[in-house]
Enzyme design. Structure first.
Site, PDB file in Angstrom:
ATOM      1  N   ASP A  96      -4.671   1.631  17.201  1.00  0.00           N
ATOM      2  CA  ASP A  96      -3.529   1.259  16.373  1.00  0.00           C
ATOM      3  C   ASP A  96      -3.891   1.273  14.889  1.00  0.00           C
ATOM      4  O   ASP A  96      -3.025   1.066  14.036  1.00  0.00           O
ATOM      5  CB  ASP A  96      -3.003  -0.128  16.766  1.00  0.00           C
ATOM      6  CG  ASP A  96      -4.063  -1.208  16.657  1.00  0.00           C
ATOM      7  OD1 ASP A  96      -5.091  -1.085  17.347  1.00  0.00           O
ATOM      8  OD2 ASP A  96      -3.889  -2.162  15.885  1.00  0.00           O
ATOM      9  N   ASN A  97      -5.175   1.544  14.569  1.00  0.00           N
ATOM     10  CA  ASN A  97      -5.603   1.644  13.183  1.00  0.00           C
ATOM     11  C   ASN A  97      -5.930   3.074  12.769  1.00  0.00           C
ATOM     12  O   ASN A  97      -6.496   3.289  11.696  1.00  0.00           O
ATOM     13  CB  ASN A  97      -6.844   0.770  12.934  1.00  0.00           C
ATOM     14  CG  ASN A  97      -6.506  -0.706  12.865  1.00  0.00           C
ATOM     15  OD1 ASN A  97      -5.360  -1.075  12.632  1.00  0.00           O
ATOM     16  ND2 ASN A  97      -7.490  -1.555  13.094  1.00  0.00           N
ATOM     17  N   ASP A 139      -5.692   0.173   6.425  1.00  0.00           N
ATOM     18  CA  ASP A 139      -5.784  -1.126   7.098  1.00  0.00           C
ATOM     19  C   ASP A 139      -7.210  -1.658   7.101  1.00  0.00           C
ATOM     20  O   ASP A 139      -7.935  -1.556   8.085  1.00  0.00           O
ATOM     21  CB  ASP A 139      -5.239  -1.041   8.521  1.00  0.00           C
ATOM     22  CG  ASP A 139      -4.784  -2.417   9.012  1.00  0.00           C
ATOM     23  OD1 ASP A 139      -4.725  -3.347   8.188  1.00  0.00           O
ATOM     24  OD2 ASP A 139      -4.488  -2.557  10.210  1.00  0.00           O
ATOM     25  N   ARG A 177       0.871   5.743  13.897  1.00  0.00           N
ATOM     26  CA  ARG A 177      -0.477   5.590  14.429  1.00  0.00           C
ATOM     27  C   ARG A 177      -0.585   6.257  15.795  1.00  0.00           C
ATOM     28  O   ARG A 177       0.426   6.558  16.439  1.00  0.00           O
ATOM     29  CB  ARG A 177      -0.814   4.097  14.591  1.00  0.00           C
ATOM     30  CG  ARG A 177      -0.487   3.258  13.370  1.00  0.00           C
ATOM     31  CD  ARG A 177       0.013   1.870  13.809  1.00  0.00           C
ATOM     32  NE  ARG A 177       0.646   1.172  12.686  1.00  0.00           N
ATOM     33  CZ  ARG A 177       0.016   0.317  11.894  1.00  0.00           C
ATOM     34  NH1 ARG A 177      -1.239   0.028  12.098  1.00  0.00           N
ATOM     35  NH2 ARG A 177       0.655  -0.258  10.898  1.00  0.00           N
ATOM     36  N   ARG A 184       0.840  -1.199   0.000  1.00  0.00           N
ATOM     37  CA  ARG A 184       0.000   0.000   0.000  1.00  0.00           C
ATOM     38  C   ARG A 184       0.873   1.246   0.000  1.00  0.00           C
ATOM     39  O   ARG A 184       1.959   1.263   0.584  1.00  0.00           O
ATOM     40  CB  ARG A 184      -0.966   0.014   1.189  1.00  0.00           C
ATOM     41  CG  ARG A 184      -0.295   0.157   2.532  1.00  0.00           C
ATOM     42  CD  ARG A 184      -1.311   0.503   3.635  1.00  0.00           C
ATOM     43  NE  ARG A 184      -2.194  -0.592   3.970  1.00  0.00           N
ATOM     44  CZ  ARG A 184      -2.035  -1.374   5.029  1.00  0.00           C
ATOM     45  NH1 ARG A 184      -0.982  -1.218   5.817  1.00  0.00           N
ATOM     46  NH2 ARG A 184      -2.897  -2.330   5.286  1.00  0.00           N
TER      47      ARG A 184
END
Length: 458
Positions: free
Chosen positions: A250-251, A260, A182, A175
């Site tokens: 964390d996303n 993600d 994050r 990606r």
């Protein structure tokens, strides 16, 4: 637009990441390459063989990172703190500048085990890679700030998964993203009392990702940016009818870019309770709760930043999130309609009328925005529905001026371009049973055509 001899992440890699090696895959079959994204960072000239060498075998790009870096982070997962995280099946492979001078990362998913894999195999199913392509392409076409699916290569391994038929085919995804830092990256440094390292990371984000000189209070500078960017992200999810599924801290990217994609869905109807993840039993990340969820995550960032700034200085910045979100939400809805905003009160009243109409679930979200593009209703199979439930919308929209033309052929199609679960499964079925990739490539072309018709500003 070429690679830089000094990717800036190297200046913070000593506390942010670990050098790792990619898995040695049995085979590498190129299934998808995003030449549009590649052109933005000067890599569209690569032959297919060179592409596979770089993004299937992970030979370093010239004058770039000598070895991939697996990032370290913590995070709240469904509101429970987990210090046992990190890049378990991915890494940052390279950093490049785009045509606007921004630093972008090439990051992976399914590239092998790292020190943070725990009991995972570090792999990605081919279906998972295909789904991320569809999610990112659709979101980009709907004006959402998202990572780009750059490459998908099938890797020839048979994977066992408990939540889908196994064995199943494997892949490695690359990606292109505006950073992979994050909220959880800051939470980890706070939990470990690494205050000096947190100050360095703060400067890195402000200077290299936001492109600003750091002022006397960079922690406040960072939080202001995160509040504004993530509020806009939450608003764009709503206008797109998108449910991310796993909005853990964390996303949440510190740049406000969506990334993600695991259990994502587009909700067919305006249903605030619609969830994407089968394991989200409480509906924590339901369609209508995404702004609240993202705001909660940003609160966790503010808590971490108390190592660098006072809570009295951080709190007013944090408290601005709801107002910024509401304003961004109205703008996002006006943008998807293709009309110029009139003003805060008028736009809010229109948005509320749209919500009431769509809340009857008599017409789908995509169909509504398609039929009312540029603020004027065209003849539609749903004319009776609109007459019954959208009279206030029509009355209010009469005062708005179009912000785009409707001369693109897309607006003459019989149906809008949508991305619902049934079509995702049909695309995968063709690949799984017949190795037929035509449905995927045709869908990507159709999505991009829709994106052109929306005339989003660059």
């Amino acid at each position: 637009m070429t690679s830089s001899p000094q990717p800036p992440i190297r200046t913070i890699a000593d506390f942010l990441a670990d050098p790792v090696a990619a898995a040695d895959f049995p085979e590498t079959k190129l299934r998808f390459r995003n030449d549009r994204a590649a052109a933005s960072v000067g890599l569209d000239h690569l032959s297919d063989a060179e592409w596979v060498t770089a993004f299937g075998r992970f030979q370093p790009l010239a004058d770039n990172l000598p070895q991939p870096l697996a990032l370290r982070y913590h995070g709240h997962q469904f509101r429970s703190y987990n210090p046992d995280l990190g890049d378990g099946r991915g890494f940052t492979f390279a950093q490049l500048r785009d045509g606007h001078g921004r630093w972008l990362d090439l990051g992976t998913k399914g590239s092998g085990q790292t020190p943070y894999s725990r009991f995972g195999d570090g792999r990605l199913t081919l279906k998972g890679g295909m789904r991320e392509i569809l999610a990112t392409e659709m979101l980009e076409a709907l004006g959402v700030n998202t990572s780009k699916s750059f490459s998908l290569i099938e890797t020839g391994e048979a994977l066992q998964r408990g939540d889908e038929p196994s064995p199943t085919r494997s892949s490695v995804l690359v990606r292109l993203s505006h950073g992979h830092i994050r909220i959880g990256s800051f939470q980890r440094l706070s939990a470990l009392n690494l205050t000096e390292e947190m100050a360095r990371l703060t400067h890195y984000v402000v200077e290299h990702l936001y492109g600003e000189p750091a002022d006397d209070e960079p922690a406040l500078q960072l939080l202001e940016q995160v509040v504004r960017r993530t509020a806009r992200l939450a608003a764009s999810y709503m206008a797109a009818g998108f449910v991310h599924g796993v909005l853990n801290s964390d996303n949440i990217n510190i740049t406000g870019e969506s990334f993600d994609y695991g259990p994502w869905r587009f909700t067919p109807f305006w249903d605030p309770e619609f969830t994407a993840a089968y394991f989200d039993h409480q509906g924590l990340y339901a369609f209508g709760r995404q702004a609240q969820a993202i705001h909660w995550d940003v609160v966790q960032l503010a808590i971490a930043l108390t190592k660098l700034a006072s809570i009295e200085a951080l709190a007013p910045i944090l408290d601005a999130f709801p107002q910024i979100y509401e304003e961004a939400y109205s703008r996002a809805m006006m943008a998807r309609l293709g009309v110029h905003p009139l003003g805060e009160a008028e736009d809010l009243a229109l948005v509320q009328a749209i919500e009431r109409g769509l809340g009857t679930r008599t017409v789908g979200i995509d169909r509504f925005f398609f039929d009312w593009s540029s603020g004027r209703r065209r003849p539609s199979p749903y004319d009776a529905t609109y007459a019954e439930h959208f009279g206030e919308v029509e009355m209010r929209l009469a005062r708005y001026q179009p912000a785009r033309t409707t001369d693109h052929p897309y607006w003459s199609d019989a149906e809008p371009c949508s991305m619902h679960i049934e079509e995702v499964e049909a695309i995968w079925s063709a690949i799984d049973t017949s190795d037929d990739w035509s449905l995927l490539h045709n869908k990507v072309a159709a999505i991009r055509r829709m994106g052109e018709a929306h005339q989003w500003p660059n």
